[in-house]
Design a protein around this motif. Structure first.
Motif, PDB file in Angstrom:
ATOM      1  N   LYS A  30      -4.039 -41.439-108.821  1.00 22.62           N
ATOM      2  CA  LYS A  30      -2.988 -40.588-109.120  1.00 22.62           C
ATOM      3  C   LYS A  30      -2.347 -41.614-108.791  1.00 22.62           C
ATOM      4  O   LYS A  30      -1.503 -42.886-107.907  1.00 22.62           O
ATOM      5  N   LEU A  31      -0.959 -41.426-109.827  1.00 21.12           N
ATOM      6  CA  LEU A  31       0.112 -41.878-109.648  1.00 21.12           C
ATOM      7  C   LEU A  31       1.239 -41.172-109.261  1.00 21.12           C
ATOM      8  O   LEU A  31       1.479 -39.550-109.216  1.00 21.12           O
ATOM      9  N   VAL A  32       2.301 -41.594-108.352  1.00 21.04           N
ATOM     10  CA  VAL A  32       3.606 -40.962-107.804  1.00 21.04           C
ATOM     11  C   VAL A  32       4.608 -42.811-107.638  1.00 21.04           C
ATOM     12  O   VAL A  32       4.041 -43.243-108.646  1.00 21.04           O
ATOM     13  N   GLY A  33       6.019 -41.678-107.523  1.00 21.94           N
ATOM     14  CA  GLY A  33       6.562 -43.366-107.635  1.00 21.94           C
ATOM     15  C   GLY A  33       8.206 -42.748-107.479  1.00 21.94           C
ATOM     16  O   GLY A  33       8.274 -42.076-107.069  1.00 21.94           O
ATOM     17  N   MET A  62       5.682 -50.031 -99.385  1.00 21.29           N
ATOM     18  CA  MET A  62       5.534 -49.723 -98.034  1.00 21.29           C
ATOM     19  C   MET A  62       4.129 -48.519 -98.138  1.00 21.29           C
ATOM     20  O   MET A  62       3.579 -48.256 -97.997  1.00 21.29           O
ATOM     21  N   HIS A  63       4.274 -47.371 -99.895  1.00 23.88           N
ATOM     22  CA  HIS A  63       3.906 -46.643-100.051  1.00 23.88           C
ATOM     23  C   HIS A  63       2.305 -46.896-100.287  1.00 23.88           C
ATOM     24  O   HIS A  63       1.288 -46.500 -99.801  1.00 23.88           O
ATOM     25  N   ASN A  64       2.359 -48.137-100.655  1.00 27.60           N
ATOM     26  CA  ASN A  64       1.138 -48.782-101.391  1.00 27.60           C
ATOM     27  C   ASN A  64       0.260 -49.552-100.323  1.00 27.60           C
ATOM     28  O   ASN A  64      -1.368 -48.889-100.258  1.00 27.60           O
ATOM     29  N   ALA A  65       0.945 -49.884 -99.670  1.00 29.38           N
ATOM     30  CA  ALA A  65       0.167 -50.223 -98.222  1.00 29.38           C
ATOM     31  C   ALA A  65      -0.198 -48.963 -97.576  1.00 29.38           C
ATOM     32  O   ALA A  65      -1.665 -49.227 -96.916  1.00 29.38           O
ATOM     33  N   ALA A  66       0.493 -47.528 -97.094  1.00 30.96           N
ATOM     34  CA  ALA A  66       0.059 -46.681 -96.811  1.00 30.96           C
ATOM     35  C   ALA A  66      -1.265 -45.904 -97.484  1.00 30.96           C
ATOM     36  O   ALA A  66      -2.344 -45.673 -96.471  1.00 30.96           O
ATOM     37  N   PHE A  67      -1.407 -46.208 -98.855  1.00 25.37           N
ATOM     38  CA  PHE A  67      -2.569 -45.105 -99.780  1.00 25.37           C
ATOM     39  C   PHE A  67      -3.586 -46.473 -98.837  1.00 25.37           C
ATOM     40  O   PHE A  67      -4.276 -45.787 -98.805  1.00 25.37           O
ATOM     41  N   LYS A  68      -3.793 -47.467 -98.782  1.00 26.99           N
ATOM     42  CA  LYS A  68      -4.770 -48.761 -98.848  1.00 26.99           C
ATOM     43  C   LYS A  68      -5.281 -48.289 -97.757  1.00 26.99           C
ATOM     44  O   LYS A  68      -6.474 -48.137 -97.254  1.00 26.99           O
ATOM     45  N   ASP A  69      -4.340 -48.391 -96.362  1.00 25.62           N
ATOM     46  CA  ASP A  69      -4.820 -47.899 -94.921  1.00 25.62           C
ATOM     47  C   ASP A  69      -5.457 -46.660 -94.754  1.00 25.62           C
ATOM     48  O   ASP A  69      -6.397 -46.924 -94.221  1.00 25.62           O
ATOM     49  N   LYS A  70      -5.160 -45.531 -95.616  1.00 26.34           N
ATOM     50  CA  LYS A  70      -5.661 -44.598 -95.490  1.00 26.34           C
ATOM     51  C   LYS A  70      -7.121 -44.077 -96.817  1.00 26.34           C
ATOM     52  O   LYS A  70      -7.647 -43.524 -96.576  1.00 26.34           O
ATOM     53  N   LEU A 121      -6.477 -44.178-100.340  1.00 26.35           N
ATOM     54  CA  LEU A 121      -6.203 -42.927-101.265  1.00 26.35           C
ATOM     55  C   LEU A 121      -6.556 -43.538-102.282  1.00 26.35           C
ATOM     56  O   LEU A 121      -6.025 -44.591-102.350  1.00 26.35           O
ATOM     57  N   ASN A 122      -7.166 -43.246-103.307  1.00 24.85           N
ATOM     58  CA  ASN A 122      -6.906 -43.709-104.246  1.00 24.85           C
ATOM     59  C   ASN A 122      -5.933 -43.235-105.154  1.00 24.85           C
ATOM     60  O   ASN A 122      -5.574 -42.577-106.294  1.00 24.85           O
ATOM     61  N   TYR A 123      -4.528 -43.897-104.735  1.00 27.78           N
ATOM     62  CA  TYR A 123      -3.043 -43.353-105.151  1.00 27.78           C
ATOM     63  C   TYR A 123      -2.221 -44.628-105.797  1.00 27.78           C
ATOM     64  O   TYR A 123      -2.362 -45.478-105.341  1.00 27.78           O
ATOM     65  N   VAL A 124      -1.303 -44.639-106.234  1.00 30.49           N
ATOM     66  CA  VAL A 124      -0.087 -46.117-106.811  1.00 30.49           C
ATOM     67  C   VAL A 124       0.711 -45.385-106.448  1.00 30.49           C
ATOM     68  O   VAL A 124       0.941 -44.579-107.586  1.00 30.49           O
ATOM     69  N   TYR A 125       1.362 -46.100-106.240  1.00 31.65           N
ATOM     70  CA  TYR A 125       3.123 -46.211-106.322  1.00 31.65           C
ATOM     71  C   TYR A 125       4.344 -46.935-107.389  1.00 31.65           C
ATOM     72  O   TYR A 125       4.197 -48.193-106.854  1.00 31.65           O
ATOM     73  N   LEU A 126       4.442 -46.669-108.565  1.00 36.60           N
ATOM     74  CA  LEU A 126       5.357 -47.232-108.593  1.00 36.60           C
ATOM     75  C   LEU A 126       6.901 -47.361-108.992  1.00 36.60           C
ATOM     76  O   LEU A 126       7.724 -46.071-108.457  1.00 36.60           O
ATOM     77  N   ALA A 127       7.910 -47.480-109.528  1.00 36.46           N
ATOM     78  CA  ALA A 127       9.185 -47.790-109.238  1.00 36.46           C
ATOM     79  C   ALA A 127       9.884 -47.961-111.001  1.00 36.46           C
ATOM     80  O   ALA A 127       9.402 -48.383-111.746  1.00 36.46           O
ATOM     81  N   GLY A 173       0.389 -36.635-115.831  1.00 36.11           N
ATOM     82  CA  GLY A 173      -0.618 -36.124-114.715  1.00 36.11           C
ATOM     83  C   GLY A 173      -0.234 -36.594-113.428  1.00 36.11           C
ATOM     84  O   GLY A 173      -0.816 -36.906-112.452  1.00 36.11           O
ATOM     85  N   MET A 174       2.034 -36.975-113.161  1.00 33.93           N
ATOM     86  CA  MET A 174       1.530 -37.516-111.890  1.00 33.93           C
ATOM     87  C   MET A 174       1.881 -36.385-110.641  1.00 33.93           C
ATOM     88  O   MET A 174       1.925 -35.143-111.228  1.00 33.93           O
ATOM     89  N   VAL A 175       1.155 -36.749-109.900  1.00 36.42           N
ATOM     90  CA  VAL A 175       1.335 -36.060-108.333  1.00 36.42           C
ATOM     91  C   VAL A 175       2.856 -35.364-107.858  1.00 36.42           C
ATOM     92  O   VAL A 175       3.120 -34.395-107.014  1.00 36.42           O
ATOM     93  N   GLY A 176       3.738 -36.399-108.234  1.00 41.50           N
ATOM     94  CA  GLY A 176       4.854 -36.773-108.082  1.00 41.50           C
ATOM     95  C   GLY A 176       6.442 -37.331-108.041  1.00 41.50           C
ATOM     96  O   GLY A 176       5.587 -38.425-108.437  1.00 41.50           O
ATOM     97  N   PHE A 177       7.086 -37.984-107.258  1.00 38.65           N
ATOM     98  CA  PHE A 177       7.930 -38.610-107.629  1.00 38.65           C
ATOM     99  C   PHE A 177       9.250 -38.375-106.308  1.00 38.65           C
ATOM    100  O   PHE A 177       9.152 -37.307-106.133  1.00 38.65           O
TER     101      PHE A 177
END
Length: 277
Positions: A6-9, A23-31, A33-39, A58-62
């Protein structure tokens, strides 16, 4: 990453300085969760395409940062009560093809402030700036403090102050950058002054106007020690960098997208690791 990721950014201009992806990708990995955060660097003239593009992908948000926090509103389908009140958005969630705007900046700033100095109530606070971040912080802190908006353009400061007064039924002051700081308890910089790459930029307030018994907070987190905070330390004032607000507003956004509470320390350590290198 795979086809189910799932893509957020983040959208802003510029965004290359942002540590939100770290910050977000570290938090996703810790939990787990199959998400990735891009700028994504989005120039103002392209902003109108962002929401439809995010839906199409199909982004989850940003997240939304400078200079789009106010302008993005016209392209959203709905706003949370807080975002309506503030008139600025820093987080968007897309669900069932509906883009909903939220604002987590204000609560992020309050949590960061209170983490350092305890409950903030009945203080006199000067907030420098009248943009998206300043709006959110001013609306949040004006609920139980006397806030003064100080901005380079006096008319913008006055307009924001009057808007907060009308919506919260609380007195709010306004001034240009030469605001009187004589009896002020807390000074907050909500402008980009001193932000990377302009790390040697003249601070928004010089040490001559600061006092030892003040709290000086800068929402800029890159660098952690801005020219303003250096000036504040010279007079012995309590200083608070922008890391706490970044983390806490990010944690609120994380919950909006995932429904999961992130590990604050994982977020903090991921950023400090980058800043120390």
């Amino acid at each position: 990453m795979d086809a189910k990721t799932k893509l957020v950014g983040l959208i802003g201009h510029p965004v290359e300085h942002s540590l939100s992806p770290v910050m977000h990708n570290a938090a996703f990995k810790d939990k787990n969760l199959n998400y990735v955060y891009l700028a994504f660097d989005v120039k103002p003239e392209r902003l109108r395409f962002v929401v439809d593009g995010a839906k199409a992908l199909g982004m989850v948000g940003f997240n939304v940062t400078i200079p789009h926090k106010v302008e993005i509103i016209k392209y959203l389908d709905q706003l949370s009560e807080e975002a309506k009140l503030i008139g600025a958005v820093n987080t968007v969630k897309i669900e069932d093809d509906i883009a909903i705007g939220y604002n987590t900046d204000g609560i992020g700033a309050r949590r960061a402030l209170e983490e350092e100095i305890g409950k903030v109530k009945d203080k006199k606070i000067v907030i420098f700036g009248a943009g998206g971040a300043a709006r959110a912080v001013a609306f949040e802190l004006a609920k139980d403090n006397f806030v003064v908006i100080a901005n380079r353009t006096l008319e913008k400061a006055k307009k924001l102050a009057k808007e907060i007064e009308e919506k919260l039924n609380r007195e709010v002051g306004y001034s240009d950058l030469n605001v009187d700081l004589e009896d002020v308890d807390i000074v907050i910089n909500a402008t980009p002054v001193g932000m990377y790459p302009n790390v040697n930029e003249k601070p928004i307030v010089s040490k001559e106007r600061l006092r030892k018994d003040m709290v000086v907070m800068d929402l800029v987190y890159n660098p952690l020690e801005t020219t303003l905070l250096k000036e504040a330390k010279k007079v012995g004032a309590k200083t608070i960098d922008g890391l706490g607000m970044l983390i806490y507003q990010g944690a609120e956004a994380f919950k909006i997208w995932t429904g999961v509470e992130p590990n604050i320390e994982v977020m903090r350590e991921s950023i400090l690791k980058v800043l120390k290198n």
